[in-house]
Write an enzyme that holds these catalytic residues in place. Structure first.
Site, PDB file in Angstrom:
ATOM      1  N   CYS A  77       3.281   8.502   0.725  1.00  0.00           N
ATOM      2  CA  CYS A  77       3.983   7.599   1.648  1.00  0.00           C
ATOM      3  C   CYS A  77       4.078   6.233   0.963  1.00  0.00           C
ATOM      4  CB  CYS A  77       3.178   7.508   2.944  1.00  0.00           C
ATOM      5  SG  CYS A  77       3.815   6.313   4.116  1.00  0.00           S
TER       6      CYS A  77
ATOM      7  N   CYS B 192       1.939  -1.902  15.372  1.00  0.00           N
ATOM      8  CA  CYS B 192       1.835  -1.590  13.946  1.00  0.00           C
ATOM      9  C   CYS B 192       1.243  -2.756  13.153  1.00  0.00           C
ATOM     10  CB  CYS B 192       3.214  -1.255  13.394  1.00  0.00           C
ATOM     11  SG  CYS B 192       3.212  -1.079  11.599  1.00  0.00           S
TER      12      CYS B 192
ATOM     13  N   CYS C 176      -1.118   6.208   9.883  1.00  0.00           N
ATOM     14  CA  CYS C 176       0.140   5.607  10.288  1.00  0.00           C
ATOM     15  C   CYS C 176      -0.089   4.375  11.171  1.00  0.00           C
ATOM     16  CB  CYS C 176       0.941   6.645  11.055  1.00  0.00           C
ATOM     17  SG  CYS C 176       2.579   6.098  11.403  1.00  0.00           S
TER      18      CYS C 176
ATOM     19  N   CYS D 206       6.854  -6.311   7.514  1.00  0.00           N
ATOM     20  CA  CYS D 206       8.003  -5.644   8.133  1.00  0.00           C
ATOM     21  C   CYS D 206       8.567  -6.513   9.243  1.00  0.00           C
ATOM     22  CB  CYS D 206       7.585  -4.288   8.698  1.00  0.00           C
ATOM     23  SG  CYS D 206       8.990  -3.387   9.375  1.00  0.00           S
TER      24      CYS D 206
ATOM     25  N   GLU E  67       0.820  -1.204   0.000  1.00  0.00           N
ATOM     26  CA  GLU E  67       0.000   0.000   0.000  1.00  0.00           C
ATOM     27  C   GLU E  67       0.853   1.253   0.000  1.00  0.00           C
ATOM     28  OE1 GLU E  67      -3.797  -1.711   2.463  1.00  0.00           O
ATOM     29  OE2 GLU E  67      -1.933  -1.334   3.501  1.00  0.00           O
TER      30      GLU E  67
ATOM     31  N   CYS F 147       7.044  -3.720  15.202  1.00  0.00           N
ATOM     32  CA  CYS F 147       6.614  -2.827  16.281  1.00  0.00           C
ATOM     33  C   CYS F 147       5.301  -3.364  16.840  1.00  0.00           C
ATOM     34  CB  CYS F 147       6.419  -1.407  15.765  1.00  0.00           C
ATOM     35  SG  CYS F 147       7.949  -0.668  15.200  1.00  0.00           S
TER      36      CYS F 147
HETATM   37  S1  SF4 Z   1       6.006   0.980  12.465  1.00  0.00           S
HETATM   38 FE1  SF4 Z   1       5.430  -0.871  11.305  1.00  0.00          FE
HETATM   39  S2  SF4 Z   1       6.329  -0.597   9.262  1.00  0.00           S
HETATM   40 FE2  SF4 Z   1       7.356   0.862  10.664  1.00  0.00          FE
HETATM   41  S3  SF4 Z   1       9.174  -0.239  11.412  1.00  0.00           S
HETATM   42 FE3  SF4 Z   1       7.524  -0.651  12.890  1.00  0.00          FE
HETATM   43  S4  SF4 Z   1       6.592  -2.610  12.204  1.00  0.00           S
HETATM   44 FE4  SF4 Z   1       7.810  -1.775  10.495  1.00  0.00          FE
END
Ligand code: SF4
Length: 361
Positions: free
Chosen positions: A110, A124, A341, A117, A97, A121
């Protein structure tokens, strides 16, 4: 990623100075590679037939051997606040995306740099499934080309580019560098480096290499916590890089480039939104040239966090500012379409979802 069986090379994957490889094609003349590059990166054409100043025989040889693009725009969803989320299907059926965010005179794109990923996090959506694979440079470039075309159709040129979507850009450094060179170079898409921001969780050795892109690209570092213990809990895939090492790398980048660093901080209710956290963060940032950007967390189903109260965020701003740390609060856009975000890669996590949706039509 390795080539899929029977796969042809793709023009968007070429480095900006790599188009001379096309001289090997039948009927190629000295000026053809530069012309193809202009059609692909500056004009954003999708097929060889559109390259009308090239002789037919060369176009036929090019179309036989090369793809112009490989990514398909599967869906563009508009939010009530003007944000647009682009869902792109990749050649192996994975989806990524990108988000277009209008704000005043600016229109920021963005882009993602990986499928999923690996930094994971805790708050996220992109990190929920871990990293699936790195994007190729062409897949990063094509997000830009699709969004630039859509923005132009709507009469609003792109003004800024942030590498802040799914993925950790510095964990896919080689492809990110090739893509940004193609976007920045005067013979490529000619997009100003000063309008580009690379956002990273903070990998000191890779931050030190960012200058390979010149001295004008902006750097944003996601801190999310003022100390190691909390940061380790919130960013489990970080490999325990000491916060002091990250801040030292930020300082070196500023000294070498003169570009002020932005420190991103996702604010989670009851986790890192206290005045004590803000005080500790201000102490930590003493002597580092940059500003803090607080991002009140956006809800993601299945994740055990809450959005912070406005009063708590305001208190953090006051605390940081009182200690000389310039602070902004990011107003999240596109929450109704999961484009804000931390919300990417939720509604259509795989290419199967795209195909299911297409089948329902
Ligand atoms: S916020 Fe999401 S996309 Fe960004 S580094 Fe952390 S896990 Fe990865």
């Amino acid at each position: 990623m390795t080539a899929l069986p029977g796969e042809r090379p793709c023009l968007t994957d070429l480095a900006v100075d790599g188009y001379d490889v096309l001289l090997d094609l039948e009927g190629a003349r000295r000026f053809h590679p530069a012309s193809v590059r202009r059609w692909v990166l500056a004009r954003g054409v999708r097929d060889v037939d559109a390259m009308t100043d090239l002789p037919k025989a060369f176009r036929a040889a090019l179309a036989d051997a090369w793809d112009v693009r490989r990514t398909r725009l599967a869906l563009a969803s508009d939010s009530d606040d003007g944000t647009t989320k682009l869902l792109l299907e990749l050649r192996d059926g994975q989806t990524i995306e990108s988000v277009l965010i209008p704000e005043g005179d600016r229109l920021t794109l963005c882009v993602s740099t990986q499928v999923g990923c690996g930094v994971r996090c805790a708050f996220c959506a992109s990190g929920l499934l871990g990293v699936v694979r790195d994007l190729t440079s062409g897949e990063i470039v094509e997000q830009f080309l699709e969004a630039r075309a859509l923005a132009a159709e709507r009469g609003r040129p792109l003004t800024n580019l942030v590498l802040m979507g799914g993925g950790e850009p510095l964990n896919n450094f080689a492809h990110v560098r090739t893509a940004l060179e193609a976007l920045i170079h005067a013979d490529g898409a000619a997009f100003g480096a000063r309008r580009i921001t690379v956002s990273t969780i903070g990998i000191p050795k890779k931050i030190d290499r960012l200058e390979e892109l010149g001295k004008q690209v902006n750097l944003a570092i996601s801190l999310h916590a003022p100390n190691e213990a909390l940061r380790g809990r919130l960013i489990p895939g970080l490999d325990r890089v000491p916060l002091d090492d990250v801040l030292a790398a930020a300082g070196r980048y500023f000294r070498r480039t003169g570009r002020e660093i932005t420190f991103e901080y996702a604010v989670l209710k009851g986790v890192n939104d206290s005045v004590e956290c803000a005080e500790e963060l201000a102490r930590r940032l003493k002597g580092v040239r940059g500003k803090v950007n607080l991002i009140p967390w956006n809800p993601v189903a299945d994740l055990p966090f809450d959005r912070p109260d406005d009063a708590a965020v305001d208190a953090m701003v006051r605390t940081l500012e009182a200690r000389g740390v310039r602070t902004t609060v990011r107003r999240s856009r596109g929450r109704d379409i999961d484009a804000a975000c931390g919300q990417l890669r939720r509604r259509f996590p795989t290419g199967d979802a795209v195909r299911e949706r297409d089948a329902r039509r």
